[in-house]
Structures are given as C-alpha cells and as structure tokens.
Scaffold this motif. Structure first.
Motif, mmCIF file in Angstrom:
data_model
loop_
_atom_site.group_PDB
_atom_site.id
_atom_site.type_symbol
_atom_site.label_atom_id
_atom_site.label_comp_id
_atom_site.label_asym_id
_atom_site.label_seq_id
_atom_site.Cartn_x
_atom_site.Cartn_y
_atom_site.Cartn_z
ATOM 1 N N HIS A 139 38.549 31.427 13.718
ATOM 2 C CA HIS A 139 37.903 30.371 14.487
ATOM 3 C C HIS A 139 36.522 30.048 13.917
ATOM 4 O O HIS A 139 36.158 28.886 13.744
ATOM 5 C CB HIS A 139 37.780 30.794 15.952
ATOM 6 N N VAL A 180 44.287 34.442 10.063
ATOM 7 C CA VAL A 180 45.374 33.905 10.889
ATOM 8 C C VAL A 180 46.743 34.309 10.344
ATOM 9 O O VAL A 180 47.711 34.402 11.104
ATOM 10 C CB VAL A 180 45.302 32.364 11.027
ATOM 11 N N LEU A 218 50.104 32.371 11.234
ATOM 12 C CA LEU A 218 49.787 31.034 11.724
ATOM 13 C C LEU A 218 49.322 30.134 10.580
ATOM 14 O O LEU A 218 48.642 30.598 9.666
ATOM 15 C CB LEU A 218 48.688 31.103 12.794
ATOM 16 N N HIS A 247 46.878 23.774 10.420
ATOM 17 C CA HIS A 247 47.336 23.316 11.734
ATOM 18 C C HIS A 247 46.392 23.805 12.828
ATOM 19 O O HIS A 247 46.069 23.051 13.755
ATOM 20 C CB HIS A 247 48.756 23.832 11.988
ATOM 21 N N CYS A 248 45.950 25.049 12.717
ATOM 22 C CA CYS A 248 44.992 25.597 13.685
ATOM 23 C C CYS A 248 43.684 24.814 13.645
ATOM 24 O O CYS A 248 43.080 24.547 14.695
ATOM 25 C CB CYS A 248 44.734 27.078 13.397
ATOM 26 N N ASN A 271 44.194 21.447 15.429
ATOM 27 C CA ASN A 271 44.243 21.659 16.876
ATOM 28 C C ASN A 271 42.861 21.935 17.446
ATOM 29 O O ASN A 271 42.475 21.389 18.486
ATOM 30 C CB ASN A 271 45.173 22.820 17.212
ATOM 31 N N HIS A 272 42.124 22.786 16.759
ATOM 32 C CA HIS A 272 40.833 23.186 17.319
ATOM 33 C C HIS A 272 39.827 22.046 17.263
ATOM 34 O O HIS A 272 39.025 21.880 18.192
ATOM 35 C CB HIS A 272 40.290 24.409 16.589
ATOM 36 N N ASP A 303 44.735 22.378 23.730
ATOM 37 C CA ASP A 303 44.560 23.615 24.473
ATOM 38 C C ASP A 303 44.619 23.403 25.981
ATOM 39 O O ASP A 303 44.538 24.364 26.743
ATOM 40 C CB ASP A 303 43.198 24.249 24.146
ATOM 41 N N GLU A 332 51.517 25.048 21.150
ATOM 42 C CA GLU A 332 50.647 24.238 20.299
ATOM 43 C C GLU A 332 50.281 24.957 19.009
ATOM 44 O O GLU A 332 50.137 24.331 17.954
ATOM 45 C CB GLU A 332 49.370 23.863 21.061
ATOM 46 N N TYR A 333 50.120 26.274 19.080
ATOM 47 C CA TYR A 333 49.720 27.028 17.890
ATOM 48 C C TYR A 333 50.912 27.674 17.179
ATOM 49 O O TYR A 333 50.780 28.152 16.061
ATOM 50 C CB TYR A 333 48.681 28.087 18.270
ATOM 51 N N SER A 377 47.203 37.295 22.589
ATOM 52 C CA SER A 377 47.407 35.884 22.928
ATOM 53 C C SER A 377 47.036 35.635 24.385
ATOM 54 O O SER A 377 46.456 34.587 24.715
ATOM 55 C CB SER A 377 48.864 35.475 22.666
#
Length: 246
Positions: free
Chosen positions: A66, A89, A95, A99-100, A103-104, A118, A136-137, A180
């Motif tokens: 992150h 990840v 993961l 893509h993460c 999304n973030h 989220d 989503e993840y 998670s």
C-alpha cells in the motif's frame, strides 16, 4: 534547502527499506520455523499466538504494498519502491500489483462513493461488504492464479519437504484469511461505514481515545488514522499518528 530535503528523502528511504526488510524477513523466518514444528508438541496458547503473529506479519505485507502504491515506501527510488510492492502483494496472495494500484487510487478518488471499489453502496452489511471487498481485489483471473499457485506450493511442501498439511492450514491459510478480515474491518469497514451518519464523508473514527499502540497493532494505524491517510496520502503509515496530533 534542497540539501535538507534530500536528506529527509534519504532518511525516509532508509526507514521504509528497513521496515520492509524487517517485515518480509520475519514473515519468511516465522514461516520456515512454524512449518517445521509438530503442532501436537505446542500448547494452544502458543498455537494461537503463532497464528496471530503470522496474521499480523501477513497484514504487514499488504501495508508495505500500500505504501509503495503511494510512493511512500522508498520515496527517492521509484523502481525499488514498486519492486518491493510487487513482491509484497505476490507473497501476500499472488495479487496483481497494477490492479491493486488502480483499485486503491479509485478508492482515494471516489471515497465511499459508487466509484469506490472498497465501498459497499447499500445498507452497510459487513458480511456482504467483506465479500465485495475480497472480490474487488481477487477478480476471477487472480483467484484462479492464487488457487493454482497454492496447490503447487502445497504439493511441493508436503511431498518434497514432508511438511504436515495441518501446518500449512494453521500457518499459511488461516493467517491469510484473518489478515483479509483485519484489513477489511479495521482499514475499510470501521472508517467508512460512518458515511451513513455523515454523507459528506469524514472517515475519522469517532473515538479519539485509542492508544497509538492499539492503533499500531489493530492495522498499522490505518484504522484509527484513516482520515489522516486520505488527507495526507504521501505520509508513510508509521507517521500517520503524528499527523493526527497536529
């Protein structure tokens, strides 16, 4: 002035890199040690403690990723910053880093709105919200990659290295699931479910009485100091509590 800023960035590089090395090293060290033990030889207390410790380190992998998405992990070395994020990840659950990131960034662009991956847009049922968060993840392609890799790794460890399957369940699968839940509950649900009480979205938790120690252990400061993260996304996770005090 430029020299001063350069020294600050170099210091951040060392701190971020040191934290990454510590978390990743402890993750692998604990994994190798715990996969080799006989579960029947340890008490329930140490079994639970080991699972929770592995869970916390597993969550730490996602926190590293992150921070790398925001360029906060190693601010002065973009290549190494994103490389560590990709590794984190991948180890976390295979993961897809890009893509993460998408999304973030959408989460920051549309916090608690329809474009926020989220966020669960109707009545905030935490169970439905959690499964949407996971979906989503973990899109179908990523889920298939995860399952295939986990099957191959489990087969190799149990067949070649004679690791007990129960050890894989307790020290790999269970920490992943609990991690998670930790990320969702403390990092997503608690801060953002307040939208239904505040339509203008202020994800600062209502209580300001949590200690920094609890904030750290609950989710690396991303639960209690979530508002600070949204307002100052270039601040590393370990400095969010300092932003709060200003």
């Amino acid at each position: 002035m430029f020299t001063s800023l350069q020294k600050v960035y170099q210091g951040e590089n060392w701190i971020g890199l040191l934290i990454a090395v510590i978390i990743i090293s402890l993750w692998f060290f604990s994994l190798f040690e715990l996969l080799a033990i006989q579960i029947s030889d340890i008490s329930w207390f140490w079994l639970i403690f080991s699972i929770l410790g592995r869970t916390y380190l597993h969550t730490g992998l996602f926190i590293l990723a992150h921070d790398s998405m925001h360029g906060n992990l190693i601010p002065n070395n973009r290549i190494l910053n994103h490389l560590i994020g990709r590794v984190a990840v991948t180890v976390y659950g295979f993961l897809p880093y890009d893509h993460c990131c998408t999304n973030h960034f959408n989460h920051h662009r549309y916090p608690s709105q329809s474009g926020d991956p989220d966020f669960y847009g109707s009545v905030p049922n935490p169970i439905f919200w959690y499964f949407k968060f996971i979906r989503e993840y973990f899109p179908m392609r990523s889920l298939i990659i995860f399952l295939v890799n986990m099957i191959i790794i489990a087969w190799g460890l149990t067949t070649i290295f004679h690791v007990a399957f129960t050890n894989l369940i307790f020290f790999v699968l269970v920490p992943l699931v609990l991690s998670s839940l930790q990320l969702f509950f403390f990092g997503t649900y608690l801060p953002h479910h307040q939208l239904y009480e505040n339509p203008y979205f202020s994800p600062r938790l209502q209580s300001s009485y949590y200690s920094n120690l609890w904030s750290f252990f609950s989710c690396y400061h991303f639960g209690h100091y979530h508002w600070e993260h949204h307002e100052y996304p270039k601040t590393p996770w370990y400095k969010l509590h300092k932003i709060h005090s200003k």
